[in-house]
Design a protein around this motif. Structure first.
Motif, short mmCIF file in Angstrom:
data_model
loop_
_atom_site.label_atom_id
_atom_site.label_comp_id
_atom_site.label_asym_id
_atom_site.label_seq_id
_atom_site.Cartn_x
_atom_site.Cartn_y
_atom_site.Cartn_z
N TRP A 209 0.85 -1.20 0.00
CA TRP A 209 0.00 0.00 0.00
C TRP A 209 0.88 1.24 0.00
O TRP A 209 2.02 1.22 0.48
CB TRP A 209 -0.88 0.04 1.24
CG TRP A 209 -1.93 -1.03 1.31
CD1 TRP A 209 -1.92 -2.28 0.74
CD2 TRP A 209 -3.16 -0.95 2.05
NE1 TRP A 209 -3.05 -2.96 1.06
CE2 TRP A 209 -3.83 -2.19 1.87
CE3 TRP A 209 -3.74 0.03 2.85
CZ2 TRP A 209 -5.07 -2.45 2.46
CZ3 TRP A 209 -4.97 -0.22 3.43
CH2 TRP A 209 -5.62 -1.45 3.24
N HIS B 20 2.11 4.57 1.43
CA HIS B 20 2.20 5.13 2.78
C HIS B 20 2.04 6.65 2.75
O HIS B 20 2.55 7.33 1.87
CB HIS B 20 3.56 4.76 3.38
CG HIS B 20 3.71 5.09 4.82
ND1 HIS B 20 4.94 5.13 5.43
CD2 HIS B 20 2.81 5.40 5.78
CE1 HIS B 20 4.79 5.43 6.72
NE2 HIS B 20 3.50 5.61 6.95
N TYR C 106 -0.62 1.88 -7.08
CA TYR C 106 -1.17 1.34 -5.84
C TYR C 106 -2.69 1.40 -5.90
O TYR C 106 -3.25 2.44 -6.25
CB TYR C 106 -0.69 2.16 -4.63
CG TYR C 106 0.80 2.20 -4.45
CD1 TYR C 106 1.44 1.29 -3.62
CD2 TYR C 106 1.57 3.14 -5.11
CE1 TYR C 106 2.82 1.32 -3.46
CE2 TYR C 106 2.94 3.18 -4.95
CZ TYR C 106 3.56 2.28 -4.12
OH TYR C 106 4.92 2.31 -3.96
N GLU D 230 -2.70 4.50 2.43
CA GLU D 230 -2.88 4.85 3.85
C GLU D 230 -2.83 6.36 3.97
O GLU D 230 -1.99 7.01 3.34
CB GLU D 230 -1.77 4.22 4.68
CG GLU D 230 -1.83 4.53 6.17
CD GLU D 230 -0.77 5.55 6.61
OE1 GLU D 230 -0.73 5.87 7.82
OE2 GLU D 230 -0.01 6.03 5.74
N TRP E 83 5.56 -0.87 7.84
CA TRP E 83 5.90 0.11 6.80
C TRP E 83 7.41 0.21 6.66
O TRP E 83 8.17 -0.06 7.59
CB TRP E 83 5.30 1.49 7.10
CG TRP E 83 5.67 2.06 8.43
CD1 TRP E 83 6.75 2.86 8.73
CD2 TRP E 83 4.95 1.91 9.66
NE1 TRP E 83 6.74 3.21 10.05
CE2 TRP E 83 5.64 2.64 10.65
CE3 TRP E 83 3.77 1.24 10.02
CZ2 TRP E 83 5.21 2.71 11.96
CZ3 TRP E 83 3.34 1.31 11.33
CH2 TRP E 83 4.06 2.04 12.28
N LEU F 210 3.37 -0.95 4.00
CA LEU F 210 3.26 0.41 3.47
C LEU F 210 4.60 0.83 2.86
O LEU F 210 5.65 0.67 3.47
CB LEU F 210 2.88 1.39 4.57
CG LEU F 210 1.54 1.16 5.28
CD1 LEU F 210 1.34 2.19 6.38
CD2 LEU F 210 0.39 1.20 4.29
#
Length: 248
Positions: free
Chosen positions: A41, A43, A58, A62, A211, A239
């Motif tokens: 994902w 970040h 992506y 987040e 992350w 992340l």
């Protein structure tokens, strides 16, 4: 003279072999970029500009939200605001408004979500780790959100394991086990430097989220251990910072 020529050939062959191996390794890493979108994902996607720039790479992002003055403000730092609330964010994004609506309509939302941000551990371990500092999790503040059906996570804000004594590290792990056993949250969130220790020593059935700071997908795939992280079924989200031009 013949010996020197032979040694030179060996060196040239070795350099060529290493160069080819490096090129193959790089090519294999590059081939993975853009895959694994369910797990990798973006970040800190706290601006519409970054969302538009990176959304092709992506499908999940987040973002950081602070609740103040009756508004869910999209910002990483509580003392900074860019005038972007979640309604504006979702209006410009490909995401559904369902979660925002559920939060605002729930009893917790009507109470101004006092518990939404109360999920961090005490930060004392960042500077001078003491055993007593590991005993203050505030994960119970998220219990209502978890029971309401939200996916909640407790942020592990301890110093890196390499900076902790064996005693402090054991105490931190005991604290995390207690959090996992409580059922108050669905997952644990932590920086990448905690992954190996938690994955090997936590010994609890709870989702893991992590992350990797200041890294792109390519750098992530070049890292030793990236495949192990991707293959770990307990690790649900990784992340990737991937700052781009519009990171804030």
């Amino acid at each position: 003279m013949a010996i020197k020529r032979s040694a030179r050939r060996i060196v040239v062959a070795l350099v060529a072999t290493l160069s080819i191996a490096g090129a193959v390794y790089f090519a294999l890493a590059l081939a993975e970029v853009g895959k694994h979108k369910d797990k990798l994902w973006l970040h800190r996607c706290n601006s519409i500009e970054k969302l538009n720039e990176k959304y092709g790479d992506y499908t999940n992002v987040e973002l950081d939200v602070c609740f103040r003055d009756s508004v869910f403000d999209v910002t990483h730092d509580i003392d900074s605001s860019f005038g972007l609330n979640v309604e504006k964010y979702f209006a410009f994004s490909p995401f559904t408004k369902e979660n925002v609506a559920r939060l605002e309509e729930s009893d917790i939302g009507k109470q101004r979500c006092r518990t939404c941000c109360a999920h961090r551990f005490d930060k004392a371990l960042r500077r001078r780790p003491q055993p007593s500092d590991c005993r203050k999790p505030t994960h119970k503040a998220l219990r209502k959100l978890t029971k309401a059906g939200f996916y909640t996570s407790c942020y592990v804000d301890f110093a890196p394991p390499s900076e902790l004594s064996d005693t402090d590290l054991s105490l931190c792990l005991d604290t995390l086990r207690a959090v996992a056993d409580s059922g108050d949250v669905r997952a644990l969130s932590f920086p990448g430097w905690w992954y190996e220790t938690i994955s090997e020593r936590l010994d609890r059935n709870i989702d893991l989220l992590t992350w990797e700071h200041r890294k792109t997908q390519l750098v992530f795939f070049l890292m030793p251990g990236s495949n192990a992280m991707l293959d770990d079924n307990r690790l649900k989200v990784i992340l990737i910072k991937d700052k781009g031009k519009y990171h804030r």
